[in-house]
Design an enzyme around this catalytic site. Structure first.
Site, PDB file in Angstrom:
ATOM      1  N   ASP A   1       0.851  -1.178   0.000  1.00 48.16           N
ATOM      2  CA  ASP A   1       0.000   0.000   0.000  1.00 48.16           C
ATOM      3  C   ASP A   1       0.896   1.240   0.000  1.00 48.16           C
ATOM      4  O   ASP A   1       1.762   1.378   0.870  1.00 48.16           O
ATOM      5  CB  ASP A   1      -0.848  -0.005   1.285  1.00 48.16           C
ATOM      6  N   ASP A  49      -3.067   4.732  -2.451  1.00 45.83           N
ATOM      7  CA  ASP A  49      -4.117   5.260  -1.582  1.00 45.83           C
ATOM      8  C   ASP A  49      -4.598   6.627  -2.093  1.00 45.83           C
ATOM      9  O   ASP A  49      -3.777   7.507  -2.362  1.00 45.83           O
ATOM     10  CB  ASP A  49      -3.518   5.430  -0.176  1.00 45.83           C
ATOM     11  N   GLU A  93      -6.682   3.550  -5.669  1.00 46.06           N
ATOM     12  CA  GLU A  93      -7.938   3.757  -4.962  1.00 46.06           C
ATOM     13  C   GLU A  93      -8.428   5.149  -5.326  1.00 46.06           C
ATOM     14  O   GLU A  93      -7.735   6.131  -5.070  1.00 46.06           O
ATOM     15  CB  GLU A  93      -7.754   3.666  -3.447  1.00 46.06           C
ATOM     16  N   HIS A 119     -10.944  -2.989   4.033  1.00 46.64           N
ATOM     17  CA  HIS A 119     -10.760  -2.569   5.431  1.00 46.64           C
ATOM     18  C   HIS A 119     -11.521  -1.285   5.772  1.00 46.64           C
ATOM     19  O   HIS A 119     -11.506  -0.846   6.931  1.00 46.64           O
ATOM     20  CB  HIS A 119      -9.268  -2.363   5.682  1.00 46.64           C
ATOM     21  N   ASP A 120     -12.109  -0.662   4.753  1.00 50.93           N
ATOM     22  CA  ASP A 120     -12.874   0.575   4.993  1.00 50.93           C
ATOM     23  C   ASP A 120     -14.372   0.341   4.954  1.00 50.93           C
ATOM     24  O   ASP A 120     -15.145   1.288   5.163  1.00 50.93           O
ATOM     25  CB  ASP A 120     -12.563   1.611   3.897  1.00 50.93           C
TER      26      ASP A 120
HETATM   27  O1  TEU Z   1      -9.400   5.557   2.145  1.00 49.46           O
HETATM   28  C1  TEU Z   1      -9.848   6.649   1.367  1.00 49.46           C
HETATM   29  C2  TEU Z   1     -11.179   7.081   1.807  1.00 49.46           C
HETATM   30  O2  TEU Z   1     -11.798   7.946   1.253  1.00 49.46           O
HETATM   31  C3  TEU Z   1     -11.700   6.446   3.020  1.00 49.46           C
HETATM   32  O3  TEU Z   1     -11.979   7.499   3.854  1.00 49.46           O
HETATM   33  C4  TEU Z   1     -12.924   5.629   2.672  1.00 49.46           C
HETATM   34  O4  TEU Z   1     -13.434   5.955   1.440  1.00 49.46           O
HETATM   35  C5  TEU Z   1     -13.973   5.918   3.667  1.00 49.46           C
HETATM   36  O5  TEU Z   1     -13.419   5.637   4.910  1.00 49.46           O
HETATM   37  C6  TEU Z   1     -15.206   5.051   3.421  1.00 49.46           C
HETATM   38  O6  TEU Z   1     -16.127   5.426   4.410  1.00 49.46           O
HETATM   39  C7  TEU Z   1      -7.989   5.388   2.156  1.00 49.46           C
HETATM   40  C8  TEU Z   1      -7.684   4.179   3.030  1.00 49.46           C
HETATM   41  O7  TEU Z   1      -8.269   3.024   2.443  1.00 49.46           O
HETATM   42  C9  TEU Z   1      -8.249   4.456   4.399  1.00 49.46           C
HETATM   43  O8  TEU Z   1      -8.109   3.308   5.240  1.00 49.46           O
HETATM   44  C10 TEU Z   1      -7.510   5.640   4.991  1.00 49.46           C
HETATM   45  O9  TEU Z   1      -8.102   5.968   6.244  1.00 49.46           O
HETATM   46  C11 TEU Z   1      -7.603   6.854   4.056  1.00 49.46           C
HETATM   47  O10 TEU Z   1      -7.350   6.545   2.696  1.00 49.46           O
HETATM   48  C12 TEU Z   1      -6.541   7.876   4.449  1.00 49.46           C
HETATM   49  O11 TEU Z   1      -5.273   7.360   4.116  1.00 49.46           O
END
Ligand code: TEU
Length: 553
Positions: free
Chosen positions: A97, A198, A251, A325-326
């Site tokens: 990542d 990311d 992403e 994970h989100d």
């Molecule tokens: O996520 C990007 C993002 O927009 C996240 O906030 C996600 O879309 C949102 O939480 C959904 O509700 C990336 C990573 O995957 C995330 O874990 C990180 O917190 C974020 O970037 C900041 O690096």
């Protein structure tokens, strides 16, 4: 390249929650090494690891303080090198990542900037307050609250689209871009063959940052700006583009399909594929995450279909996924964990795995894991969820109402420890984990490998993708687009008469489809009701959460 991508399946591991080998309550790299025999059973091609670099963990590792060092809580560089070698020995490559839109405020770059070092101050978006003393712009952080924080004891503010401990890096600065290139190449030298970038589509904020006329528009002000393509092309040329074996995925937060096509069209020399989230926002009321919204199946179908058709016609490539994970587990959002956990898990898996693109499997998805059943906001640890809870209370919502929303949307829902067995800490650790597992008594690796029907269903889907060109290369055409409970589609190749028909019943009600035309003889490729048709009946009945993939000769 896309033909190869179409045969690959990528697994995602959230290292903090995968397996704790040293009894500190956190997952670690040696724990992953111990579980390689389990991972090898799936026949996946690559594993995407969420960040395990040095970090204060304010955003679970997405606040990076040293991009080239393994955080001691995860292990050592020697552990990482051993992990890479042992995964390669079972034909699994490593995807890391790359969090390059922002770094931790504990990073030396930010610390040097705070000392007045102008070189490093130019790494960040530092701006003075407006004349009236208000913040530089009205932008909101994606984690709630303003996107600006005081820069030390200066009269400046620094931009943070996420937590205030995650300072946005200014990609217009060639020094910042060079740092990014060197970080990617450092990990390439370690044998890394994949990179997930990311929130890559927000690195092109305009130099002159201005207010958004509508708080919802700040996403458009800095999302998918034209310069992003220029920077990604440079990143490609200076790093991963030098190795044709490397797989990349961006992403893309709040992106569009046209932009996603441009990011992932091989002719553009940018990325191999993108994560888009349209299909995972159908339960956001008015686009807002922290709301309650009944399951809108027709909206889900439309997202999946539009995504497939536009990306295919445009030459782009999809990362196919329900979970990460989100996100809360899709089984809770779109399946029926209480009454049809196995059947709906199989149906959801089939829905995604027979589409055009590269499937990603989030750890635990192959067990049919579901969201935890927490009873208090104190059970959650994620900064985003805790900020959201406070904001809902400030809006006047009762603690019960606010908590109910948190339980359906919190990112912690998928960050609970992997269920290795039915014991108190799910076999994840010998001590109380950083986040508590629930539901492992019924759902765990031991039980699933002994008696389950989901893990072996994923094994079959993965095997089919590798052997069936209709899956890896075929185009997409939706069937029964207006049907209120079935998502059906056809995969076809322009140079072959063979077709693949996939039917997915998203509800607990039996349904009968009047097939539009006589679908010729063929065979069932996949069924979660043990169908053995050699010819589809004119009236095709689908049981609750039935999925059926039928290939004609
Ligand atoms: O996520 C990007 C993002 O927009 C996240 O906030 C996600 O879309 C949102 O939480 C959904 O509700 C990336 C990573 O995957 C995330 O874990 C990180 O917190 C974020 O970037 C900041 O690096």
């Amino acid at each position: 390249m896309q033909t190869q991508l179409g045969k690959k399946v990528i697994y995602q591991i959230y290292p903090k929650s995968f397996y704790d080998s040293n009894g500190d309550g956190f997952g670690d790299l040696r724990g992953i090494i111990e579980k390689i025999p389990y991972l090898a059973k799936l026949n996946i091609d690559m594993i995407w690891f969420n960040p395990f670099y040095v970090s204060p963990q304010n955003d679970n590792g997405y606040d990076i303080a040293d991009y080239r060092q393994i955080d001691p809580r995860f292990g050592t560089m020697a552990d990482f090198e051993e992990l890479v070698a042992k995964l390669k020995a079972v034909n699994i490559e490593v995807m890391l990542d790359m969090v390059l839109n922002h770094c931790s405020t504990e990073h030396e770059w930010f610390k040097k900037a705070l000392t007045g070092d102008e070189k490093y101050q130019k790494y960040f978006y530092l701006r003075p307050a407006k004349a009236d003393g208000s913040l530089p712009t009205n932008w909101q952080s994606k984690f709630g609250g303003p996107a600006w924080e005081k820069f030390g004891d200066t009269d400046l503010y620094y931009l943070h689209l996420f937590d205030k401990t995650q300072a946005d890096l200014d990609w217009h600065n060639p020094d910042v871009r060079q740092e990014a290139f060197e970080i990617v190449n450092f990990w390439r030298q370690k044998g890394v063959k994949g990179f997930r970038f990311d929130v890559l589509n927000v690195i092109g904020k305009d130099e002159n940052l201005v207010d958004s006329s509508d708080p919802n528009q700040e996403k458009m002000l800095y999302t998918d700006t034209p310069v992003v393509h220029q920077y990604i092309k440079e990143l490609n040329e200076k790093t991963f583009g030098q190795d044709k074996e490397i797989v990349t995925v961006g992403e893309m937060s709040s992106t569009s399909f046209p932009a996603s096509i441009k990011y992932s069209d091989p002719k553009e020399h940018e990325l191999a594929m993108v994560f888009t989230f349209h299909h995972l926002k159908v339960d956001y009321r008015d686009g807002k995450k922290w709301t309650k919204m009944p399951f809108d199946f027709m909206a889900l179908k439309k997202c999946l279909s539009d995504w497939q058709i536009q990306m295919d016609q445009g030459g782009g490539w999809n990362a196919l996924f329900w979970n990460n994970h989100d996100q809360p587990f899709a089984l809770n959002r779109f399946g029926d964990p209480q009454n049809y956990r196995i059947k709906s898990a199989q149906m959801l898996a089939s829905t995604i795995h027979f589409l055009r693109g590269t499937p990603f499997i989030y750890m635990g998805e192959e067990l049919g894991m579901i969201d935890p059943t927490y009873t208090s906001i104190a059970d959650y640890v994620d900064v985003e969820a805790k900020n959201a809870y406070d904001a809902l209370l400030k809006q006047g919502m009762s603690p019960t109402e606010a908590f109910e929303i948190i339980t359906t949307k919190a990112r912690d829902n998928s960050r609970t420890p992997m269920h290795w067995d039915a014991t108190e800490f799910a076999g994840f650790s010998d001590v109380k984990p950083w986040l508590m597992p629930t539901g492992q008594a019924q759902i765990n690796v031991v039980e699933e490998l002994a008696n389950g029907q989901i893990f072996n269903f994923y094994q079959k889907l993965i095997a089919l993708r590798k052997q069936e060109p209709l899956i890896s290369d075929g185009h997409f055409k939706e069937l029964f687009a207006s049907h209120p409970q079935v998502f059906a589609y056809e995969r076809y190749l322009t140079d072959s008469p063979e077709k693949l028909f996939v039917f997915n019943n998203f509800y607990d009600k039996k349904v009968t489809l009047e097939l539009p035309e006589k679908i010729g003889a063929g065979a069932v490729l996949c069924s979660n009701y043990e169908r053995t048709y050699d010819q589809l009946p004119k009236e095709l009945t689908l049981e609750p959460y039935e999925t059926l993939a039928f290939k004609t000769k």
